[in-house]
Scaffold this active site. Structure first.
Site, short mmCIF file in Angstrom:
data_model
loop_
_atom_site.label_atom_id
_atom_site.label_comp_id
_atom_site.label_asym_id
_atom_site.label_seq_id
_atom_site.Cartn_x
_atom_site.Cartn_y
_atom_site.Cartn_z
N ALA A 1 0.65 -1.25 -0.10
CA ALA A 1 -0.01 0.03 0.08
C ALA A 1 0.96 1.27 -0.09
O ALA A 1 2.04 1.07 0.29
CB ALA A 1 -0.80 0.06 1.39
N GLN B 1 1.12 3.72 1.91
CA GLN B 1 1.70 3.88 3.14
C GLN B 1 2.22 2.96 3.87
O GLN B 1 2.59 2.55 4.87
CB GLN B 1 0.41 4.32 4.33
N SER B 2 3.07 1.92 3.19
CA SER B 2 3.50 0.70 3.37
C SER B 2 4.99 0.93 4.33
O SER B 2 5.81 1.53 3.82
CB SER B 2 3.92 -0.22 2.21
N ASN B 3 4.77 0.32 5.56
CA ASN B 3 6.10 0.45 6.27
C ASN B 3 7.09 -0.23 5.65
O ASN B 3 8.54 -0.14 5.74
CB ASN B 3 5.66 0.14 7.66
N ALA C 1 7.71 -0.83 2.47
CA ALA C 1 8.40 -0.33 1.22
C ALA C 1 9.15 0.91 1.91
O ALA C 1 10.48 0.91 1.30
CB ALA C 1 7.24 0.44 0.33
#
Ligand SMILES: *Cc1c(COP(=O)(O)O)cnc(C)c1O
Length: 323
Positions: free
Chosen positions: A74, A76-78, A80
């Protein structure tokens, strides 16, 4: 998976374990019963659980001579964000592939992704299969340009990645030998899987966040190579904290976040750790977590996502009024 992968060191270990006496008392537990494993304090770029998994998956990428890390999630992926941080630390390129269109304003993890120098591709497409296809096309494009991409799986989760959390479980047992239950958020699955591999299924309570359709099966698949004999049915999974889906912010999560902030000065995030704490509170009310049991809450990080969550400003207004 190559059995010979040697993990990198990207984080700061061991992470601390701290008591949460005021929260324990608020929940009707003994003051010594509740502890927090601070995997939010793992060191790199905002911290969080994804670093332990990346220590393995990026090691494999380097063993395969990759020079570019590609991953999906997503916006807001932590995961990524920490893939971008790992790439920066190691002198690699990072390409992050997200669904949908770019947001009008950058917030939360997307701000950090930019600072960390990651390339960002918004695919326009929605849904897991379309995102995986888009990532495969990005890898092809990179190869045609002469790069050597390695695709890190969705959420950073694989059986190899789960080894990072098997190590966390061993670390935790050395810190808290009398552990009865570890409570952890369950997203793409390898974090819980690794803990199950070292703590066993009875001592690991996973609180699903609604990131995948089949959390129990995914966790079981990641555990299998590490701890044969653990079946999907053996896993303790709470699916009651999802609300109306992964992006939703439930009342139970709001209450969990404000309670922990006010009695312990520790801030949880709305997507993962807030749900995990709501699950811990629910298990306490059911009597599944009882006074005298030693319970460890695994704080898996995620604070940057707070500042990219659309419902958080209104939540903060509500929180301000309960004083
Ligand atoms: C990704 C994530 C989790 C869940 O970990 P998985 O291995 O994907 O299940 C929990 N907490 C935070 C803050 C995360 O970013």
């Amino acid at each position: 998976m190559s059995a010979s992968v040697v993990p990198l060191t990207l984080g700061t270990w061991p992470t601390p374990v701290e008591p949460m006496p005021r929260l324990a008392a608020a929940l009707g537990l003994g003051r010594e019963d509740l502890l927090v494993k601070r995997d939010d304090l793992t060191g790199l770029a905002g911290g969080g659980n994804k670093i332990r998994k990346l220590e393995w998956t990026v090691a494999e990428a380097l063993a395969n001579d990759a020079d570019t890390l590609v991953t999906t999630g997503a916006p807001q992926s932590n995961h990524a964000r920490l893939t971008a941080a790992a790439a920066a630390r190691l002198g690699l390129r990072a390409v992050l592939v997200f669904p949908g269109e770019p947001p009008a304003d950058r917030s939360g993890n997307l701000v950090l992704d930019a600072f960390l120098g990651a390339e960002i591709v918004f695919t326009g497409a929605q849904g897991q299969p379309a995102l995986a296809d888009a990532a495969a096309r990005v890898c092809e494009r990179l190869r045609s340009e002469g790069a050597r991409p390695a695709l890190i799986p969705f959420g950073g989760s694989s059986a190899l990645a789960a080894r990072g959390y098997a190590t966390c479980g061993e670390e935790l047992l050395a810190q808290v030998p009398g552990l009865r239950t570890a409570v952890v958020a369950l997203g793409s699955g390898a974090t819980m899987a690794g803990l199950v591999a070292s703590l066993g299924p009875d001592r690991t309570l996973g609180v699903d966040v609604g990131a995948v359709d089949d959390p129990r099966q995914r966790v079981a698949a990641f555990v299998a190579p590490l701890a044969p004999g653990v079946r999907a049915d053996d896993l303790r999974v709470d699916r009651d904290q999802v609300g109306s889906g992964y992006p939703s912010l439930t009342t139970a999560v709001e209450e969990a976040i404000t309670l922990v902030a006010r009695v312990e000065g520790i801030v949880l995030d709305p997507t993962y750790t807030g749900r995990a704490m709501a699950g811990l509170i629910a298990a306490t009310r059911r009597g599944e977590i009882a006074p005298g049991d030693t319970t460890v809450f695994i704080h898996t990080g995620g604070l940057p996502g707070m500042f990219g969550h659309p419902d958080v400003p209104a939540f903060a207004e509500r929180a301000q009024k309960i004083n």
